[in-house]
Scaffold this motif. Structure first.
Motif, PDB file in Angstrom:
ATOM      1  N   HIS A 151      -8.896  -4.834  10.042  1.00  9.29           N
ATOM      2  CA  HIS A 151     -10.093  -5.300  10.725  1.00  9.29           C
ATOM      3  C   HIS A 151     -10.216  -6.818  10.614  1.00  9.29           C
ATOM      4  O   HIS A 151      -9.766  -7.421   9.640  1.00  9.29           O
ATOM      5  CB  HIS A 151     -11.336  -4.619  10.145  1.00  9.29           C
ATOM      6  CG  HIS A 151     -11.300  -3.128  10.251  1.00  9.29           C
ATOM      7  ND1 HIS A 151     -11.496  -2.465  11.441  1.00  9.29           N
ATOM      8  CD2 HIS A 151     -11.049  -2.161   9.333  1.00  9.29           C
ATOM      9  CE1 HIS A 151     -11.397  -1.167  11.248  1.00  9.29           C
ATOM     10  NE2 HIS A 151     -11.113  -0.955   9.976  1.00  9.29           N
ATOM     11  N   HIS A 187      -3.668  -2.702  12.471  1.00 10.80           N
ATOM     12  CA  HIS A 187      -4.190  -1.819  11.414  1.00 10.80           C
ATOM     13  C   HIS A 187      -4.938  -2.589  10.319  1.00 10.80           C
ATOM     14  O   HIS A 187      -4.825  -2.286   9.137  1.00 10.80           O
ATOM     15  CB  HIS A 187      -3.054  -0.998  10.791  1.00 10.80           C
ATOM     16  CG  HIS A 187      -2.221  -0.272  11.812  1.00 10.80           C
ATOM     17  ND1 HIS A 187      -2.719   0.779  12.560  1.00 10.80           N
ATOM     18  CD2 HIS A 187      -0.950  -0.478  12.241  1.00 10.80           C
ATOM     19  CE1 HIS A 187      -1.768   1.213  13.390  1.00 10.80           C
ATOM     20  NE2 HIS A 187      -0.689   0.465  13.220  1.00 10.80           N
ATOM     21  N   ARG A 219       0.845  -1.188   0.000  1.00 11.26           N
ATOM     22  CA  ARG A 219       0.000   0.000   0.000  1.00 11.26           C
ATOM     23  C   ARG A 219       0.880   1.237   0.000  1.00 11.26           C
ATOM     24  O   ARG A 219       2.090   1.165   0.299  1.00 11.26           O
ATOM     25  CB  ARG A 219      -0.899   0.012   1.234  1.00 11.26           C
ATOM     26  CG  ARG A 219      -0.141   0.165   2.554  1.00 11.26           C
ATOM     27  CD  ARG A 219      -1.049   0.035   3.753  1.00 11.26           C
ATOM     28  NE  ARG A 219      -0.287   0.221   4.993  1.00 11.26           N
ATOM     29  CZ  ARG A 219      -0.780  -0.013   6.206  1.00 11.26           C
ATOM     30  NH1 ARG A 219      -2.015  -0.462   6.340  1.00 11.26           N
ATOM     31  NH2 ARG A 219      -0.022   0.170   7.276  1.00 11.26           N
ATOM     32  N   THR A 230     -17.637   0.299   7.993  1.00 17.03           N
ATOM     33  CA  THR A 230     -16.998   0.572   6.705  1.00 17.03           C
ATOM     34  C   THR A 230     -15.557   0.074   6.765  1.00 17.03           C
ATOM     35  O   THR A 230     -15.096  -0.409   7.808  1.00 17.03           O
ATOM     36  CB  THR A 230     -17.000   2.074   6.397  1.00 17.03           C
ATOM     37  OG1 THR A 230     -16.129   2.730   7.340  1.00 17.03           O
ATOM     38  CG2 THR A 230     -18.403   2.656   6.511  1.00 17.03           C
ATOM     39  N   ASP A 231     -14.827   0.214   5.668  1.00 21.87           N
ATOM     40  CA  ASP A 231     -13.440  -0.241   5.670  1.00 21.87           C
ATOM     41  C   ASP A 231     -12.552   0.590   6.586  1.00 21.87           C
ATOM     42  O   ASP A 231     -11.453   0.174   6.946  1.00 21.87           O
ATOM     43  CB  ASP A 231     -12.878  -0.267   4.250  1.00 21.87           C
ATOM     44  CG  ASP A 231     -12.876   1.101   3.591  1.00 21.87           C
ATOM     45  OD1 ASP A 231     -13.536   2.026   4.103  1.00 21.87           O
ATOM     46  OD2 ASP A 231     -12.222   1.244   2.542  1.00 21.87           O
ATOM     47  N   THR A 232     -13.029   1.770   6.995  1.00 27.91           N
ATOM     48  CA  THR A 232     -12.276   2.594   7.933  1.00 27.91           C
ATOM     49  C   THR A 232     -12.695   2.335   9.380  1.00 27.91           C
ATOM     50  O   THR A 232     -12.147   2.937  10.303  1.00 27.91           O
ATOM     51  CB  THR A 232     -12.462   4.091   7.630  1.00 27.91           C
ATOM     52  OG1 THR A 232     -13.848   4.438   7.804  1.00 27.91           O
ATOM     53  CG2 THR A 232     -12.029   4.415   6.205  1.00 27.91           C
ATOM     54  N   GLY A 233     -13.671   1.467   9.586  1.00 28.55           N
ATOM     55  CA  GLY A 233     -14.145   1.160  10.927  1.00 28.55           C
ATOM     56  C   GLY A 233     -15.308   2.015  11.389  1.00 28.55           C
ATOM     57  O   GLY A 233     -15.781   1.868  12.523  1.00 28.55           O
ATOM     58  N   ALA A 234     -15.812   2.897  10.523  1.00 32.22           N
ATOM     59  CA  ALA A 234     -16.934   3.763  10.893  1.00 32.22           C
ATOM     60  C   ALA A 234     -18.212   2.946  11.014  1.00 32.22           C
ATOM     61  O   ALA A 234     -18.405   1.958  10.284  1.00 32.22           O
ATOM     62  CB  ALA A 234     -17.105   4.863   9.855  1.00 32.22           C
TER      63      ALA A 234
END
Length: 441
Positions: free
Chosen positions: A279, A277, A214, A351-355
């Motif tokens: 999920h 870092h 990444r 979401t992929d950001t953890g939201a």
């Protein structure tokens, strides 16, 4: 010169045969490994027989469902590259979604939805494109490509010189259809070998683990270990069949933690998202794919059934049809992980950001089809009856139903329609990666 050429050709055959032998040994090892090799001291067995569905010819209704799924790929096929859009009308794809297309193509052929001539033409064109993709660091496929131009792009389909990194999990998945082609359709050996010679698969494995790449905060590429329990083992199986060292990725013991969900002990990953870092989603898809593609193994069969049973238990307790997985949705944030467990919470939607994304809890069409294909149970029948109208005959299968209001999530994707086709092909033919079965005709 002729002698040298003959030796090179012979060497290629020797290497290929050696690879096949290695794959057979590894396949046998995966299936016969002892519990303590992958589970350590944990005991994790099924307390009841697993009610697997027996293979049978599809009903007329099921065959119609398969035709509807194939319509998505007809609509989103890019003739100049042979690739298919990940989302309806949007000319971008990932390696995961390209794998879903290749598996859909194989499934459509197995179900006689398309003839061999069409199958051959489309598969050859797709493989030729994969063998000439621009690569990240000239090593591995980028996380996303424009399906019309093959340009490396970001997730907004904007060209990015050098790419945004690769996903080891996505690449592991696309090696599943590659394995099927090698074993069952030897006509494509040359094209598959061209893809694998173009890609540097060794760049994504280190010490038996899979590594993605990444962009860092300094805009340079960095390697990161990829995969959590469920997806990690699934994606590494295809690599193992190709003789790659993914021993540690195939193990459960190091990070396995059992969590009781609705009275069912399910497998979760103990790696802390705050520290690692990444999920640790527990969803249906990885277990379904492991089962319908590889046939599962003595460990993953039990894991899959427990994940299914937890969802059945939620239905029994709350009266809410439950088949959860990650899915595109037709409104912001556009992609949601509906999970059995993630980031320390039961039935978490993020979401992929953890939201938080709990407003978008969804009955997943692909998960419902997957569980229906695997298990001959009253609940699996309830699931398929809950989603069997979520389609457009001219467009394909929609992604699911929102729990909050019962409205249809009208997103159309390659992944949903691909898994629908795979699930139906599994009902008729059993596990799709069936080593030793020659399906070429």
């Amino acid at each position: 010169m002729e002698s040298t050429s003959s030796w090179v050709k012979a060497r290629h055959h020797i290497v290929f045969l050696a690879g096949l032998f290695t794959a057979l040994v590894i396949a046998f090892t995966i299936e016969t490994r002892e519990y303590n090799q992958v589970l350590g001291n944990l005991s994790f067995t099924s307390s009841e027989p697993i009610p697997f569905r027996e293979s049978r010819v599809l009903t007329d209704e099921e065959y119609q469902w398969a035709n509807i799924a194939w319509q998505y790929f007809e609509n989103n096929y890019q003739d100049n590259t042979g690739l298919v859009n990940s989302v309806d009308g949007y000319p971008s794809t990932t390696m995961w979604d390209t794998a879903s297309y290749l598996m859909a193509l194989i499934s459509a052929h197995k179900l006689n939805i398309i003839g061999f001539e069409e199958f051959n033409l489309k598969m050859e064109k797709a493989l030729n494109s994969l063998a000439r993709l621009p690569l990240v660091r000239d090593e591995l496929p980028n996380k996303a490509y424009n399906t019309q131009t093959l340009a490396m792009v970001d997730y907004n389909n904007e060209p990015v010189a050098g790419g945004i990194g690769w996903s080891a999990i996505d690449i592991g998945r696309i090696l599943v259809p590659m394995n099927i082609l090698i074993w069952q359709y030897p006509l494509f050996n040359r094209q598959v070998n061209a893809v694998l010679e173009h890609w540097k698969i060794t760049a994504m494995t280190i010490d038996g683990y899979m590594y993605g790449s990444r962009l860092s905060t300094s805009n340079t590429l960095e390697l990161v270990q990829e995969g959590r329990i469920g997806y990690e083992e699934y994606a590494s199986k295809a690599l193992s069949l190709m003789g790659r060292d993914v021993f540690n990725a195939l193990k459960y013991a190091d990070y396995l933690k059992l969590i009781n969900i609705n009275g069912i002990d399910i497998p979760t990953d103990s790696r802390d998202p705050a520290k690692y870092h990444a999920h640790n989603y527990v969803v249906s898809e990885s277990y379904i794919l492991d089962s319908i593609e590889f046939g599962g193994d003595s460990i993953s069969k039990v894991f899959a059934y427990r994940v299914y049973k937890a969802q059945e238990a939620r239905y029994q307790q709350k009266g809410i049809l439950t088949a959860v997985s990650e899915d595109h949705i037709d409104q912001a944030p556009y992609f949601v992980y509906n999970t059995v467990f993630s980031d320390g919470k039961k039935w978490n939607s993020i979401t992929d950001t953890g939201a938080d994304a709990s407003a978008y809890k969804t009955l997943s069409t692909k998960a419902a089809f997957g569980w229906y294909s695997l298990y001959d149970t009253p609940y699996a029948t309830k699931l398929i009856n809950g989603v069997n109208q979520l389609n457009s005959e001219s467009e394909g299968w929609y992604s699911g139903l929102y729990e909050s209001n019962g409205e249809i999530n009208k997103t159309l994707t390659a992944n949903t329609n691909g898994i629908v086709l795979e699930s139906l092909a599994y009902i008729q033919s059993g596990a799709l990666l069936n080593i030793g079965v020659d399906a070429q005709q």
